[in-house]
Design a protein around this motif. Structure first.
Motif, PDB file in Angstrom:
ATOM      1  N   SER A  61       0.807  -1.225   0.000  1.00 45.85           N
ATOM      2  CA  SER A  61       0.000   0.000   0.000  1.00 45.85           C
ATOM      3  C   SER A  61       0.839   1.273   0.000  1.00 45.85           C
ATOM      4  O   SER A  61       0.292   2.368  -0.134  1.00 45.85           O
ATOM      5  N   GLY A  64       0.334   3.047  -3.053  1.00 47.85           N
ATOM      6  CA  GLY A  64      -1.056   3.034  -3.493  1.00 47.85           C
ATOM      7  C   GLY A  64      -1.788   4.319  -3.137  1.00 47.85           C
ATOM      8  O   GLY A  64      -1.258   5.199  -2.457  1.00 47.85           O
ATOM      9  N   ASN A  65      -3.029   4.402  -3.600  1.00 47.40           N
ATOM     10  CA  ASN A  65      -3.840   5.578  -3.286  1.00 47.40           C
ATOM     11  C   ASN A  65      -4.477   5.426  -1.905  1.00 47.40           C
ATOM     12  O   ASN A  65      -4.207   4.477  -1.176  1.00 47.40           O
ATOM     13  N   ALA A  68      -6.173   2.134  -1.175  1.00 43.59           N
ATOM     14  CA  ALA A  68      -5.245   1.030  -0.917  1.00 43.59           C
ATOM     15  C   ALA A  68      -4.724   1.088   0.521  1.00 43.59           C
ATOM     16  O   ALA A  68      -4.621   0.062   1.202  1.00 43.59           O
ATOM     17  N   ASP A 158      -4.791   3.407  -9.706  1.00 45.02           N
ATOM     18  CA  ASP A 158      -3.737   2.898  -8.828  1.00 45.02           C
ATOM     19  C   ASP A 158      -2.775   2.064  -9.672  1.00 45.02           C
ATOM     20  O   ASP A 158      -3.173   1.068 -10.292  1.00 45.02           O
TER      21      ASP A 158
END
Length: 374
Positions: A61, A64-65, A68, A158
């Motif tokens: 993560s 990630g965004n 996430a 993502d």
């Protein structure tokens, strides 16, 4: 035991492998001579194993965004809280597993007990958390804020999903839905300004247009990167559809900005439309809103019939705009409205018709793409 479970699982990145290792140790008698002690040690390692699995999610993560990161922390906190509860109740939990295995399976085999401890722990954790799911989601949304500095940055795109094309296409679709929603808000602001002579409401249109432009740029870049993955023929056909869809959304944003400029012209020059003219604009807008409803439904629910409904509405809007333009020209000829307001009015009708044209293209492309994402 818990620390050992965390360490082993974090190193080998596999919960099942850790459980298998504990079974081997238990079968070999390396967890203790006393059955209760051996099972208690195995359970502690198993509990640590559940925390160790969170390491992989947290690492994944990092780039990630916000969604996430929330998913990773949801997994982590869920396991940590479950482990804490089990650790506090450890003697009772071990006793439960021994009795459960003995009564239902008629065995005292350590491997069976270890397997059951893993299963029972996860089932009980799910049962405990289930009633609090809604509140848990709100808690995660509160503590894990979106750290994007740019409010126009992608929400759903993502890079971690690029290796899973189906998920990446779904994320792209969500970003397109976001763009459609913003363009709808822009048009709503313009229509409110035209009806009420409110210039302040137009301030958000420019900001929203910049966001739509950003969505177009980021979505196209993401889709091009996605096209370089190994895609099926159906997925390859989605690439131009996605790009064209987001381009049409950006064009709607451009038309909304042009409409905002016309609305400002009306306010600045004190141009007034008759009630008949305002009613005609409202009739067009109602149909465009119906198009938005159908288009969004087709995008969100994979509803081909909704896409076809939007396509049909575009024809009705074309006919209505043509009739309104003809009637307004007659009013101009009869001197029922001024030349200045008449020209602006015709431009507004023209831009609204173009908005419907671009929505029609989005709906048409959606109808073509539904089978590919099924």
């Amino acid at each position: 035991g818990i620390l050992l479970g965390i360490t082993v699982t974090a190193l080998i990145h596999s919960s099942s492998a850790t459980v298998a290792l504990v079974m081997v140790l238990g079968q070999a008698g390396l967890l203790g001579a006393d059955p209760t002690t051996a099972l208690q040690t195995a359970v502690c390692i198993m509990l640590g194993d559940n925390i160790g699995t969170c390491v992989t999610a947290q690492l994944a993560s990092l780039k990630g965004n916000v969604n996430a990161r929330r998913a990773a922390w949801a997994h982590t906190l869920y396991n940590v809280i479950g482990v804490i509860i089990a650790w506090i109740c450890l003697p009772y939990f071990v006793s439960l597993i021994m009795n459960f295995t003995s009564l239902l399976m008629n065995t005292t085999n350590i491997n069976t007990q270890i397997a059951n401890s893993h299963t029972v722990f996860n089932v009980l954790s799910a049962v405990i958390f289930l009633p609090f799911t809604k509140y848990y989601v709100r808690f995660l949304e509160t503590i894990i804020r979106d750290r994007r500095k740019d409010p126009g940055a992608p929400v759903y795109l993502d890079r971690l999903l690029l290796d899973t094309p189906v998920a990446a296409f779904k994320a792209t679709l969500q970003e397109i839905i976001r763009g459609v929603g913003i363009s709808r808000k822009m048009l709503s602001s313009v229509m409110s300004s035209i009806r009420n002579g409110d210039e302040e409401i137009l301030a958000s249109v420019e900001t929203d247009e910049a966001t739509v432009n950003r969505i177009q740029k980021d979505t196209i870049r993401y889709t091009v990167e996605l096209s370089r993955q190994s895609l099926t023929n159906d997925m390859s056909e989605l690439v131009p559809l996605m790009i064209n869809s987001v381009h049409n959304i950006e064009r709607i944003g451009d038309h909304a900005v042009n409409l905002a400029a016309l609305a400002k012209t009306c306010i600045d020059n004190k141009l007034v439309f008759s009630q008949e003219a305002l009613s005609e604009l409202q009739n067009i807008y109602i149909l465009i809103e119906e198009m938005y409803d159908s288009t969004l439904l087709s995008l969100q629910e994979d509803d081909a019939s909704a896409a076809y409904d939007a396509i049909q509405l575009e024809g009705r809007i074309d006919e209505l705009c043509h009739r309104i333009q003809t009637d307004h020209i007659k009013r101009l000829e009869e001197g029922k409205c001024t030349i200045e307001s008449g020209i602006v009015y015709l431009d507004i009708v023209s831009y609204m018709e173009r908005v419907a044209d671009h929505l029609h293209k989005v709906a048409k492309m959606r109808a073509s793409s539904i089978h590919s994402l099924a």
